[in-house]
Enzyme design. Structure first.
Site, mmCIF file in Angstrom:
data_model
loop_
_atom_site.group_PDB
_atom_site.id
_atom_site.type_symbol
_atom_site.label_atom_id
_atom_site.label_comp_id
_atom_site.label_asym_id
_atom_site.label_seq_id
_atom_site.Cartn_x
_atom_site.Cartn_y
_atom_site.Cartn_z
ATOM 1 N N ASP A 95 -55.168 33.267 17.291
ATOM 2 C CA ASP A 95 -56.276 33.723 16.464
ATOM 3 C C ASP A 95 -56.871 32.569 15.647
ATOM 4 O OD1 ASP A 95 -58.009 35.672 15.617
ATOM 5 O OD2 ASP A 95 -56.485 36.893 14.609
ATOM 6 N N ARG A 107 -60.904 37.609 23.270
ATOM 7 C CA ARG A 107 -61.622 38.567 22.437
ATOM 8 C C ARG A 107 -63.097 38.234 22.508
ATOM 9 N NH1 ARG A 107 -61.336 40.812 17.345
ATOM 10 N NH2 ARG A 107 -59.139 41.245 17.623
ATOM 11 N N ASP A 134 -63.698 42.204 14.941
ATOM 12 C CA ASP A 134 -62.615 43.173 14.840
ATOM 13 C C ASP A 134 -63.150 44.602 14.826
ATOM 14 O OD1 ASP A 134 -60.895 41.054 14.650
ATOM 15 O OD2 ASP A 134 -60.026 41.633 12.724
#
Length: 441
Positions: free
Chosen positions: A284, A340, A344
């Site tokens: 991340d 990703r 989020d």
């Protein structure tokens, strides 16, 4: 920053579309009307953390990072402008409507190539991605495992007991979960990846418990990010580079992975985590590896990022599954299994901030659909986790997005909080992982 003219494209001002690709995972990305404007951060710090650091978009028009496409009309040919390389150099490309012309400019026009593809827009982007993937050497894509993730219920307060409770619940309900992933909160500080927090008695023992139930162990970490409170920052300030923003109530810095000491530390981290039993890694805040600033080797930010990500990929081992997040998109090609492709998810549909990089279902849907053409070409797309507990707004709509566009299937509810609909929906979504091939429009 000076932008130089590249082209002028006649467009239908009422029907033309533009796709200005965002810098990293969380940068909003979608096809928009040519007469509109691109996405902007609301808070200045988010220019660093969710958009492209140091290169803000103009007040009017659009800015794509290494990729911008214009469809003069919805189904006609598409004019596409892209980085000549994309792995080493990512020019910023702008488009602005002037009367009935889209005026295209770039900060480094010599690094931009123009191509024309048949429409519609997603088909053109997919055709470009096929060529880019071949040049990046993405190779055959592996079928992703299914995942239970701790983040969207427990956030940073996750404990060993929380993980074990859900491990048991996955088994009791016979959910098709391959990986149990411990997200942010297991580590003592950002950057201190070999020092667990006090909420876990033993990270290796937790991994062993996961294995004993016949599942793989997954772990979250941000290998290129260093928090000001960390022991790493205190002991090795010479390893730090750039301003990575502010989170966890502390200032953040990038890690100079070209420094021999920092590189050795990262290898030790991943070799140790593999020894602890982890073979699924969510990486991340990867943007921190590409921050501007002087590095030991003198490498450019993007070259340093590629070097660091390649190091991590090698240290994690070929059998590990690697998911990138908060990652510079084009420079990551060929080095991660999944990516990703959105901000989020959140229980709320609308973040209410006016910034579509903030966590929300609205933001996650926008960029997941806007980047659907990347799946099966550059990597397996991760739209973010399925969350379907009763408190989630519009949970049926989010489920439909994950089922339609979600290459990586992960769930992040506390299993005990699911009602009958949520439990059966989770079972269905995890039972139908799509192939790692391009989606059919």
């Amino acid at each position: 920053m000076i932008f130089h003219p590249i082209a002028e494209i006649p467009v239908d001002p009422a029907r033309g579309l533009v796709h200005a690709h965002g810098w990293q995972s969380w940068t909003p990305t979608s096809a928009l009307p040519v007469g509109g404007r691109g996405f902007q951060p609301v808070q200045q710090v988010m220019q660093t953390m969710r958009y492209r650091p140091g290169l803000p978009a103009p007040a009017d028009g659009f800015q794509g990072e290494g990729l911008l496409a214009v469809a003069p009309e919805p189904d006609g040919p598409v004019r596409l402008f892209a980085a000549r390389d994309g792995l080493a150099t990512v020019p910023s490309i702008r488009a602005r409507l002037v009367d009935d012309q889209m005026v295209i400019t770039a900060d480094r026009p010599d690094e931009v190539v123009e191509k024309t593809f048949p429409g519609p827009l997603d088909a053109a982007l997919g055709a470009w991605a096929d060529g880019f993937a071949a040049e990046a050497g993405t190779g055959p894509l592996r079928r992703p495992p299914t995942v239970w993730c701790s983040w969207y219920h427990y956030y940073e307060d996750v404990t060993e007991d929380d993980v074990l409770e859900n491990l048991r619940a996955v088994g009791e309900h016979d959910l098709p979960v391959d990986v149990v992933q411990i997200d942010d909160g297991w580590q003592a500080e950002i950057g201190d990846w070999l020092t667990p927090s006090g909420r876990f008695s033993s990270i290796p023992e937790t991994a062993a418990r996961i294995h004993a139930e016949g599942r793989r162990a997954g772990l979250w970490l941000s290998p290129f990010l260093v928090g000001a409170r960390s022991e790493l920052a205190r002991r090795h300030p010479e390893w730090l580079v750039g301003d990575a923003g502010h989170n966890w109530n502390q200032d953040l810095y990038g890690l100079d992975v070209t420094h021999p000491g920092a590189a050795a530390y990262l290898r030790e981290v991943f070799q140790t985590l593999r020894g602890w039993g982890f073979d699924y890694f969510k990486l991340d805040f990867l943007y921190a590896g590409a921050l501007a600033g002087p590095r030991r080797s003198g490498a450019s930010p993007i070259a340093a990022y590629r070097e660091g990500l390649a190091l991590v990929r090698e240290a994690a081992g070929p059998e590990s599954y690697v998911l990138g997040s908060g990652a510079p998109i084009l420079p990551s090609a060929g080095l991660v299994d999944a990516m990703r492709v959105s901000p989020d998810i959140a229980a709320a549909y609308d973040a209410g901030t006016g910034d579509l990089s903030d966590p929300s279902q609205q933001a996650a849907v926008l960029s997941t659909t806007g980047r659907s053409w990347q799946h099966g070409r550059l990597w397996v797309n991760d739209p973010d986790c399925l969350i379907v507990r009763p408190a989630v707004q519009r949970r049926e709509e989010w489920t439909a997005t994950v089922e339609r566009f979600g290459g990586l299937r992960a769930t992040s509810d506390r299993i005990a909080d699911l009602d009958d609909w949520g439990l059966e929906t989770t079972r269905r979504v995890l039972s139908s992982v799509p192939p790692a091939t391009p989606f059919t429009p």
